[in-house]
Design an enzyme around this catalytic site. Structure first.
Site, PDB file in Angstrom:
ATOM      1  N   HIS A  15      29.886 -36.531  25.331  1.00  0.00           N
ATOM      2  CA  HIS A  15      30.748 -37.378  26.172  1.00  0.00           C
ATOM      3  C   HIS A  15      29.922 -38.554  26.669  1.00  0.00           C
ATOM      4  O   HIS A  15      28.820 -38.359  27.217  1.00  0.00           O
ATOM      5  CB  HIS A  15      31.260 -36.594  27.383  1.00  0.00           C
ATOM      6  CG  HIS A  15      32.090 -35.398  27.031  1.00  0.00           C
ATOM      7  ND1 HIS A  15      33.456 -35.449  26.890  1.00  0.00           N
ATOM      8  CD2 HIS A  15      31.749 -34.101  26.804  1.00  0.00           C
ATOM      9  CE1 HIS A  15      33.924 -34.243  26.596  1.00  0.00           C
ATOM     10  NE2 HIS A  15      32.904 -33.406  26.535  1.00  0.00           N
ATOM     11  N   HIS A  65      32.076 -41.663  37.395  1.00  0.00           N
ATOM     12  CA  HIS A  65      33.119 -42.630  37.012  1.00  0.00           C
ATOM     13  C   HIS A  65      33.215 -43.778  38.019  1.00  0.00           C
ATOM     14  O   HIS A  65      33.451 -44.921  37.635  1.00  0.00           O
ATOM     15  CB  HIS A  65      34.467 -41.925  36.852  1.00  0.00           C
ATOM     16  CG  HIS A  65      34.501 -41.043  35.639  1.00  0.00           C
ATOM     17  ND1 HIS A  65      35.257 -39.895  35.566  1.00  0.00           N
ATOM     18  CD2 HIS A  65      33.835 -41.124  34.458  1.00  0.00           C
ATOM     19  CE1 HIS A  65      35.065 -39.321  34.385  1.00  0.00           C
ATOM     20  NE2 HIS A  65      34.205 -40.048  33.707  1.00  0.00           N
ATOM     21  N   PRO A  99      39.313 -43.343  27.639  1.00  0.00           N
ATOM     22  CA  PRO A  99      39.653 -44.703  28.057  1.00  0.00           C
ATOM     23  C   PRO A  99      40.271 -44.672  29.456  1.00  0.00           C
ATOM     24  O   PRO A  99      41.149 -43.857  29.736  1.00  0.00           O
ATOM     25  CB  PRO A  99      40.679 -45.150  27.008  1.00  0.00           C
ATOM     26  CG  PRO A  99      40.469 -44.244  25.838  1.00  0.00           C
ATOM     27  CD  PRO A  99      40.019 -42.936  26.418  1.00  0.00           C
ATOM     28  N   GLU A 223      37.045 -22.762  27.562  1.00  0.00           N
ATOM     29  CA  GLU A 223      35.917 -22.959  28.495  1.00  0.00           C
ATOM     30  C   GLU A 223      36.093 -22.064  29.715  1.00  0.00           C
ATOM     31  O   GLU A 223      35.128 -21.691  30.371  1.00  0.00           O
ATOM     32  CB  GLU A 223      35.846 -24.434  28.906  1.00  0.00           C
ATOM     33  CG  GLU A 223      34.466 -25.019  28.752  1.00  0.00           C
ATOM     34  CD  GLU A 223      34.391 -26.471  29.168  1.00  0.00           C
ATOM     35  OE1 GLU A 223      35.417 -27.185  29.099  1.00  0.00           O
ATOM     36  OE2 GLU A 223      33.306 -26.901  29.588  1.00  0.00           O
ATOM     37  N   ASP A 298      27.006 -31.856  24.563  1.00  0.00           N
ATOM     38  CA  ASP A 298      28.082 -31.992  25.552  1.00  0.00           C
ATOM     39  C   ASP A 298      27.795 -33.171  26.487  1.00  0.00           C
ATOM     40  O   ASP A 298      28.378 -34.223  26.351  1.00  0.00           O
ATOM     41  CB  ASP A 298      28.268 -30.691  26.353  1.00  0.00           C
ATOM     42  CG  ASP A 298      29.694 -30.506  26.846  1.00  0.00           C
ATOM     43  OD1 ASP A 298      30.569 -31.269  26.411  1.00  0.00           O
ATOM     44  OD2 ASP A 298      29.933 -29.585  27.657  1.00  0.00           O
ATOM     45  N   ASP A 299      26.883 -32.951  27.454  1.00  0.00           N
ATOM     46  CA  ASP A 299      26.574 -33.988  28.456  1.00  0.00           C
ATOM     47  C   ASP A 299      25.065 -34.000  28.674  1.00  0.00           C
ATOM     48  O   ASP A 299      24.560 -33.378  29.615  1.00  0.00           O
ATOM     49  CB  ASP A 299      27.283 -33.640  29.770  1.00  0.00           C
ATOM     50  CG  ASP A 299      28.789 -33.564  29.605  1.00  0.00           C
ATOM     51  OD1 ASP A 299      29.410 -34.607  29.372  1.00  0.00           O
ATOM     52  OD2 ASP A 299      29.351 -32.458  29.692  1.00  0.00           O
TER      53      ASP A 299
HETATM   54  C1  LIG Z   1      31.103 -29.460  30.887  1.00  0.00           C
HETATM   55  N1  LIG Z   1      32.191 -29.307  30.002  1.00  0.00           N
HETATM   56  C2  LIG Z   1      33.237 -30.200  29.856  1.00  0.00           C
HETATM   57  N2  LIG Z   1      34.479 -29.685  29.713  1.00  0.00           N
HETATM   58  C3  LIG Z   1      35.556 -30.488  29.632  1.00  0.00           C
HETATM   59  N3  LIG Z   1      35.490 -31.820  29.695  1.00  0.00           N
HETATM   60  C4  LIG Z   1      34.281 -32.385  29.838  1.00  0.00           C
HETATM   61  C5  LIG Z   1      33.097 -31.597  29.905  1.00  0.00           C
HETATM   62  N4  LIG Z   1      32.051 -32.435  30.032  1.00  0.00           N
HETATM   63  C6  LIG Z   1      32.569 -33.693  30.037  1.00  0.00           C
HETATM   64  N5  LIG Z   1      33.909 -33.658  29.946  1.00  0.00           N
HETATM   65  C7  LIG Z   1      34.880 -34.783  29.967  1.00  0.00           C
HETATM   66  O1  LIG Z   1      34.183 -35.991  29.703  1.00  0.00           O
HETATM   67  C8  LIG Z   1      34.269 -36.889  30.822  1.00  0.00           C
HETATM   68  C9  LIG Z   1      32.989 -37.688  30.944  1.00  0.00           C
HETATM   69  O2  LIG Z   1      32.852 -38.574  29.840  1.00  0.00           O
HETATM   70  P1  LIG Z   1      33.797 -39.842  29.606  1.00  0.00           P
HETATM   71  O3  LIG Z   1      34.146 -40.401  30.970  1.00  0.00           O
HETATM   72  O4  LIG Z   1      35.014 -39.382  28.864  1.00  0.00           O
HETATM   73  O5  LIG Z   1      32.952 -40.788  28.814  1.00  0.00           O
HETATM   74  C10 LIG Z   1      34.543 -35.968  32.014  1.00  0.00           C
HETATM   75  O6  LIG Z   1      35.152 -36.646  33.072  1.00  0.00           O
HETATM   76  C11 LIG Z   1      35.464 -34.915  31.371  1.00  0.00           C
HETATM   77  O7  LIG Z   1      36.787 -35.399  31.287  1.00  0.00           O
HETATM   78 ZN   LIG Z   2      32.725 -31.318  26.213  1.00  0.00          ZN
END
Ligand SMILES: CNc1ncnc2c1ncn2[C@@H]1O[C@H](COP(=O)(O)O)[C@@H](O)[C@H]1O
Ligand SMILES: [Zn+2]
Length: 365
Positions: A15, A65, A99, A223, A298-299
């Site tokens: 993400h 955000h 978006p 999840e 993921d992140d």
């Molecule tokens: C930890 N597990 C997860 N489960 C579900 N959704 C997740 C996530 N991690 C991230 N996001 C999704 O990605 C967004 C951030 O990136 P963007 O603003 O889209 O670039 C989060 O706000 C959530 O909607």
């Molecule tokens: Zn994810």
């Protein structure tokens, strides 16, 4: 670790805002505090925490955000995130992002995606291929680099995410935007956001439309425990799913017979306490069953990880050797949302790397 870093890798679940550099996040936070725009006292304990619950992670995303949703910052973090993945030898990246609108800076979903594309185009330190080709166009790895060439090369494709807080109309807007942006590298749709809220069936019309129009679809699935939703998501047969943590016996059977590839995010699942210990993580079982899998971050910003570290984590926890890691990485190619020409280019590249590792047996064992 060195070896995991040097190995070519494929990242399919990242993400954008979750992959933000720590230094950038800090810089943006300090900027807002200085201007007195923000009081982070309430969130401080979450920022400082190591293991954050799923609910806390989503509070942190709301904060991120606030800091990032303007055109300049979106462009900046897109550039940085891609450069960071390329630096650790990710050769194919599918980056996903939601978006967003931000009326205070005149941002629409379309201008958000345009800001992302601007970030992609602004990269000069890395050779980036982000425009889906026609079959006869030049591939990224097939040509020999000029002598003295040290620049990294990376394929980047984009997925637009639907957030589980959105309305059905907003989701449809995202899908239509993805279709419009297809010539510029958008290849699919993701459903993500706080898994404890919303009802995924709200998005079914948009997801079905996306699929009918030839966009790829991946869903965050399981999840949190939600038996009915998991079953229905598997019945929908998306091209991939993310996580697959809280499946029950019948779901495992359904998943395995469907052969839907799973994007595995080890650190994310452990840090959010979605899985209680790495030793009981379903990666072990799915890997043994030869189910299609891809290791992902993921992140990487929020969970302080990298794809290199995810490979090391899997190797240490499940006893994978170099050969197994290389094969796991190479198999990811089969599950990417790109055309056969890109797949072929990547397969050839991995083969040439395997040869370069030399007496393959020595370096890969
Ligand atoms: C930890 N597990 C997860 N489960 C579900 N959704 C997740 C996530 N991690 C991230 N996001 C999704 O990605 C967004 C951030 O990136 P963007 O603003 O889209 O670039 C989060 O706000 C959530 O909607
Ligand atoms: Zn994810």
């Amino acid at each position: 670790m060195e070896w995991c870093l040097s190995m070519p890798k494929v990242e399919l679940h990242a993400h954008l805002n979750g992959s933000i550099r720590d230094s950038t996040l800090l810089e943006l936070t300090e900027g807002l505090i200085r201007k007195g725009v923000m009081d982070i006292s309430e969130l401080e304990h979450i920022i400082r925490k190591y293991n954050r619950s799923v609910a806390e992670v989503f509070k942190l995303f709301d904060l991120i955000h606030i800091l990032t949703t303007d055109h300049t910052t979106v462009t900046r973090i897109t550039k940085e995130v891609i450069e960071d993945f390329a630096t650790e030898n990710v050769v194919y990246l599918e980056l996903r992002t939601t978006p967003k609108r931000n009326d205070s800076v005149g941002m629409t979903k379309r201008s958000y995606v345009e800001a992302v594309l601007k970030g992609l185009r602004s990269i000069t330190s890395v050779e980036v291929d982000f425009i889906p080709h026609c079959e006869d166009s030049k591939s990224l790895f097939s040509s020999l680099p000029p002598i003295g060439h040290v620049r990294k090369r990376i394929y980047v494709r984009l997925l637009l995410s639907i957030d589980r807080r959105e309305t059905a109309e907003a989701a449809m807007e995202t899908v239509k935007l993805a279709l419009e942006m297809r010539p510029f590298g958008v290849v699919g749709i993701d459903l993500s956001g706080n898994p404890s809220i919303g009802d995924w069936t709200t998005y079914l019309p948009a997801l079905k439309f996306a699929r009918e129009q030839g966009l790829y679809v991946t869903l965050h699935c399981g999840e949190v425990p939600n038996s009915e939703e998991i079953k229905n998501m598997l019945d929908f047969r998306p091209q991939r799913i993310g996580h697959a943590c809280h499946l029950e016996d019948e779901h495992w059977r359904q998943l395995k017979s469907s052969k839907i590839p799973v994007e595995i995010c080890l650190t994310s699942n452990i840090r959010t306490l979605t899985i209680r210990s790495i030793h009981v993580h379903h990666f072990g079982d799915l890997y043994k069953a030869k189910h299609p899998l891809v290791l992902c971050t993921d992140d990487s910003g929020v969970f302080s990880t990298s794809l290199t570290e995810e490979y090391k984590y899997a190797a240490d926890s499940f006893g994978l050797g170099r050969r197994e890691m290389f094969e796991l990485s190479r198999n990811g190619i089969e599950h990417i949302f790109a055309n056969s020409q890109v797949k072929e280019d990547l397969r050839n590249f991995f083969n040439s790397v395997a040869k370069k590792y030399g007496s393959v047996t020595k370096a890969l064992s």
